[in-house]
Design a protein around this motif. Structure first.
Motif, mmCIF file in Angstrom:
data_model
loop_
_atom_site.group_PDB
_atom_site.id
_atom_site.type_symbol
_atom_site.label_atom_id
_atom_site.label_comp_id
_atom_site.label_asym_id
_atom_site.label_seq_id
_atom_site.Cartn_x
_atom_site.Cartn_y
_atom_site.Cartn_z
ATOM 1 N N THR A 30 -0.814 8.818 3.095
ATOM 2 C CA THR A 30 -0.798 7.373 3.304
ATOM 3 C C THR A 30 -1.793 7.042 4.412
ATOM 4 O OG1 THR A 30 0.896 7.408 5.042
ATOM 5 C CG2 THR A 30 1.668 7.332 2.749
ATOM 6 N N ARG B 213 3.889 0.817 -2.292
ATOM 7 C CA ARG B 213 3.220 0.360 -3.519
ATOM 8 C C ARG B 213 3.685 1.183 -4.710
ATOM 9 N NH1 ARG B 213 -1.086 2.230 -6.426
ATOM 10 N NH2 ARG B 213 -2.283 0.676 -7.622
ATOM 11 N N ARG C 121 0.841 -1.197 0.000
ATOM 12 C CA ARG C 121 0.000 0.000 0.000
ATOM 13 C C ARG C 121 0.877 1.248 0.000
ATOM 14 N NH1 ARG C 121 -2.203 -3.256 4.171
ATOM 15 N NH2 ARG C 121 -4.335 -3.994 3.817
ATOM 16 N N PRO D 187 -2.233 -7.447 0.273
ATOM 17 C CA PRO D 187 -2.173 -6.370 -0.719
ATOM 18 C C PRO D 187 -1.011 -6.521 -1.682
ATOM 19 C CG PRO D 187 -1.425 -5.586 1.426
ATOM 20 C CD PRO D 187 -2.008 -6.949 1.647
#
Length: 306
Positions: free
Chosen positions: A205, A21, A17, A52
């Motif tokens: 974030t 990411r 994430r 994820p």
């Protein structure tokens, strides 16, 4: 301008994430083969059962890139070793390590538990060290065998670590230590062809948007179509460049990144001084300290301090 084409192998930790990411996607878009590490943890480090990293790998593969999933705990000595070994086994080598994994346990110091402190230090600081240690051992072996690689480590510090942040004493301590460990590692590992740098990013974030309504509002995307300075993708171009052969002459530095701004941050260094040439008497030091503080730069204020 010639685009960077990375025919390299990169590990990105905490890449399921947020900023991690975006790092993984950016490395893949630049031609790197990527090991996408994420244990699927909540903001406080608890396991969520989600994966994820699989979604990120699927996105990379769909775009024509190469990537694999890793679910190891980077703060586990064996987990970090396995992650490095997986990169080498899957892709035949390792060139870049991006240490990004971490979580928050925000509390004022007087309310913080031992576990709150230990767990944050473990994942951020030990996680950086364990990964660095196992990757550097591989690169040292390569160097001694006459096959030295242009190896790159990019660590993740924070403005909290550089300047302090009220209510985040554990996180600030870990991130400050990471900045110094970056300088230390750069000095120790340069002879093996390894550069070590760090970033202190500011972006939207899960960590930043969970820090209260005021912070969430500050981090929200613009509604007028203007440049989104808090988009986490803004951070990754510098990380990709630091992971490339082009950055071979840059090591031991800490960069702040926010929106379209990149700056370099100086670490601890001596400024004003007085030398008596003999031992001071405590009664003499009041005026002396006042003089050197008056000459020294004013410290950047601690985030959240009144």
């Amino acid at each position: 301008m010639t685009p960077i084409n990375l025919r390299r192998v990169a590990i990105v930790t905490g890449a399921g994430r947020g900023i991690g990411r975006e790092h993984a996607l950016a490395f893949a878009a630049s031609g790197a083969k990527v090991v996408v590490n994420d244990i699927g943890a909540g903001l406080d480090g608890s396991r969520t059962g989600e994966s994820p990293a699989e979604q990120v790998v699927a996105e990379i593969v769909a775009a024509g890139g190469e990537a694999v999933v890793n679910g190891d705990d980077v703060a586990s000595w064996d987990g970090a070793a396995h992650l490095v070994a997986q990169a080498i086994e899957e892709f035949g080598a390792l060139d870049v390590l991006v240490n990004n994994a971490g979580f928050l346990r925000d509390k004022m110091l007087v309310s913080m538990s031992e576990n709150d402190f230990d767990d944050v230090i473990r994942v951020h600081l030990k996680g950086h060290f364990a990964m660095l240690r196992h990757a550097a051992a591989y690169w040292r072996e390569q160097s001694k065998a006459g096959a030295q690689r242009e190896a790159r480590i990019v660590n993740t510090s924070s403005g909290a670590g550089l300047y302090g942040s009220v209510g985040q004493g554990n996180y600030a301590a870990a991130k400050a230590a990471i900045a110094q460990m970056t300088v230390q590692a750069a000095a120790e590992l340069g002879g093996y062809g390894i550069t070590v740098n760090a970033i202190a990013p500011s972006a939207r974030t899960r960590m930043t948007t969970s820090a209260g309504e005021a912070m969430a509002a500050q981090m929200a995307p613009p509604t007028d179509g203007s440049f989104d300075t808090m988009d986490p993708a803004n951070v990754s171009p510098l990380v990709v460049w630091l992971g490339s052969p082009e950055s071979r002459d840059v090591t031991g530095r800490v960069f702040e990144v926010e929106g379209g701004t990149v700056s370099v941050t100086d670490g601890w260094q001596r400024s004003a001084l007085r030398d008596k040439g003999s031992r001071w008497d405590p009664a003499e030091l009041g005026p002396v300290v006042a003089e050197i503080l008056a000459e020294a730069p004013t410290p950047f204020p601690v985030y959240g301090a009144r």
